[in-house]
Design a protein around this motif. Structure first.
Motif, short mmCIF file in Angstrom:
data_model
loop_
_atom_site.label_atom_id
_atom_site.label_comp_id
_atom_site.label_asym_id
_atom_site.label_seq_id
_atom_site.Cartn_x
_atom_site.Cartn_y
_atom_site.Cartn_z
N GLN A 144 -7.55 0.22 -0.92
CA GLN A 144 -7.76 -1.05 -0.23
C GLN A 144 -8.99 -0.98 0.67
N ASP B 230 -5.36 -1.34 -5.25
CA ASP B 230 -4.79 -1.85 -4.00
C ASP B 230 -5.65 -3.00 -3.49
N THR C 136 0.83 -1.20 0.00
CA THR C 136 0.00 0.00 0.00
C THR C 136 0.87 1.25 0.00
#
Ligand SMILES: Nc1ncnc2c1ncn2[C@@H]1O[C@H](COP(=O)(O)OP(=O)(O)OP(=O)(O)O)[C@@H](O)[C@H]1O
Ligand SMILES: [Mg+2]
Lengths: 238, 285
Positions: free
Chosen positions: B92, B181, B48
């Motif tokens: 994410q 992500d 990330t």
């Protein structure tokens, strides 16, 4: 740092008036009832305490003055700010905190919005507008509570009470009573946003930030009220 | 690797530390136009952070980053906004704005970006521009097959649907670089494959440079070996000499902030690095 950027943004675009109004509604209208209630009871309690003491000296006529000075200079601003800190520093920290941990703040920056401009500045402006107003309302309702006691227990007339309550106040009391909520508003907004924006560690982290925001802003309110009163007295009451 | 070449993204010896531990440890690589990068790595390996540093959301402690041939490591946030307008990101944790509807979320990159605001201001026909935004939002949501959710709020959707809205928002402004992500994290295998199919479709329709972070080796395998066929509208196995997706897909494997592998899928399969082998075995490759 956050403070400087939030203030700078007040004077430059883009502005988000919708967000300011939403925050004013959330903070101002949302806190109105509890602030009024606490204001009322602080006025009542103070008048009750003073009634006993003043009656001993036969000075019960002065109850309006004492309630008025204490409320306007100190108790109104501080109690209102502590209540609003409890409701809104926590609210701000948890809202921004959950935005942080769900990467909404990153998404904002990725999509060309400055989160300070979009999130912090509107809350700062809203609190700085609304907290002084709430304080004035709280002061007034507190004085009304005091009048209720003064008239029922001490037999003061309406004009005896209100005239003495009003005449004792000087401009510098009023100024002090408005400067304080303005300063407290800035503290609540910045502390709430600061802890919210630097939340890490998922939902647990949001809880931690929320608690810290309330504790920190409340402590600062008490420290600053002492400081402002001290400085004020040095300047105006020498 | 001369700086004159046109690259989409370039990392040069980038390091990032949090309280003494390295999230990125002397990372260097570069992405060319049309290339796909699959970044594999365990939780906490820095995937990330790699993406966030790539678009200047996080500043590295040392090293330099070029995005579209411009060094961004020292750019001011205001100037970064213009660079990021050309990058689509699927976060994410979603990053969808709770307070906005699906349609508003997807429209956000179009209505908010300063580049486009300037363009809209120059174009006196504001009415026409507004209509285009709505059309493009619909088009983008149709692309992820969620046109019916326009007026819903993100928290009324399932995890897989939210992911798809995230993709719609990432691709709506037709970026030159797409960052995903962990797009399949926490999804069932079927939904996960639908998501990868969407990513393939976007890549192959517009030939977008793509970086996909994932902990599923399977996702990378799909990216390297399958392609979207615009004629049939199907995802099919890439084959034949003309097909370049095999060579233009590269794998990066990260371990504790270090890049421990960079290369094609066959090279990955043949890697002798013990961490890479462990990772592939665990992934069922
Ligand atoms: N805000 C932060 N504060 C402190 N440490 C952080 C922070 N963000 C990330 N880290 C650390 O940086 C390292 C890399 O994190 P990163 O989020 O990039 O991992 P990841 O590869 O994306 O993991 P995952 O697969 O779980 O998403 C981790 O060790 C993490 O603990
Ligand atoms: Mg991650």
């Amino acid at each position: 740092m956050l403070g400087i950027r939030a203030f700078r943004n007040i004077f430059r675009g883009p502005h988000y008036p919708d967000d300011i109004f939403i925050q004013m509604d959330v903070i101002g209208v949302g806190s109105l009832f509890i602030v009024s209630l606490i204001g009322l009871f602080s006025g009542i309690v103070m008048a009750l305490q003073m009634a006993r003491a003043l009656t001993q000296y036969g000075a019960q006529g002065q109850v309006g003055q004492i309630v008025s000075i204490t409320l306007v200079r100190e108790l109104g601003p501080v109690l209102t700010a502590v209540l609003v800190a409890g409701r809104n520093a926590s609210g701000i920290a948890s809202e921004l905190g959950s935005m942080k941990v769900t990467e909404q703040i990153d998404a904002m920056r990725a999509l060309g919005t400055d989160p300070i401009q979009k999130l912090v500045t509107p809350r700062l402006i809203a609190l700085a507008t609304v907290l002084p107003l709430l304080t004035i309302i709280s002061d007034f309702i507190g004085l009304t509570g005091g009048y209720f006691i003064a008239s029922t227990m001490l037999g003061l007339t309406f004009s005896e009470y209100w005239t003495s309550a009003w005449q004792i106040l000087e401009y510098n009391d009023l100024a002090q009573g408005l400067l304080k909520p303005l300063v407290f508003a800035i503290i609540i907004a910045l502390v709430g946003c600061f802890y919210g924006m630097r939340t890490t560690g998922g939902t647990q982290g949001v809880g931690r930030s929320t608690t810290r925001a309330v504790v920190t802003s409340s402590v600062w309110i008490f420290v600053l009220t002492a400081f402002i009163t001290y400085v004020w007295n040095r300047i105006f009451v020498t | 690797m001369t700086p004159g070449d046109s690259t989409i993204l370039r990392f040069e010896d980038v390091s990032l530390h949090f309280d003494g531990t390295a999230a990125l440890d002397h990372v260097s690589f570069q992405v060319s136009p049309g290339q796909t990068y699959v970044v594999l790595g365990a939780a906490g390996s820095g995937k990330t952070m790699l993406l966030k540093v790539a678009v200047g959301l996080v500043r590295p402690d040392s090293g330099r980053v070029w995005l579209f041939d411009q060094e961004i490591t020292r750019l001011r946030e205001q100037d970064l906004f213009d660079m990021r307008a050309r990058v689509g990101i699927l976060f994410q944790e979603g990053g969808l704005f709770d307070s906005l509807t699906v349609a508003e979320n997807v429209a956000y990159p179009l209505t908010n970006q300063r580049v486009l605001q300037h363009a809209a201001a120059a174009n006196s026909n504001g009415n026409g521009a507004a209509r285009t935004v709505e059309e493009r939002v619909r088009e983008s949501l149709r692309f992820v097959e969620l046109e019916q959710t326009l007026d819903k709020f993100p928290n009324e959707l399932s995890g897989g649907m939210r992911r798809r809205v995230g993709i719609a928002r990432a691709v709506v402004a037709e970026p030159a670089l797409l960052l995903y992500d962990s797009p399949t994290a926490g999804l069932d295998p079927i939904t996960a494959n639908t998501i990868v199919a969407l990513i393939l479709k976007e890549r192959d329709l517009r030939n977008t440079a793509t970086i996909m972070v994932t902990h599923r080796y399977q996702d990378g395998h799909l990216m390297a070996n399958f392609r979207y066929n615009p004629n049939s509208g199907q995802i099919e196995r890439a084959g034949g000499g003309r097909d370049l997706s095999q060579v233009s897909t590269k794998f990066l494997v990260m371990n504790e902030g270090r890049l421990v592998f960079e290369g094609t899928e066959p090279e990955l399969q043949g890697s002798q690095d013990s961490y890479v082998r462990k990772f592939l075995r665990a992934g069922g490759a």
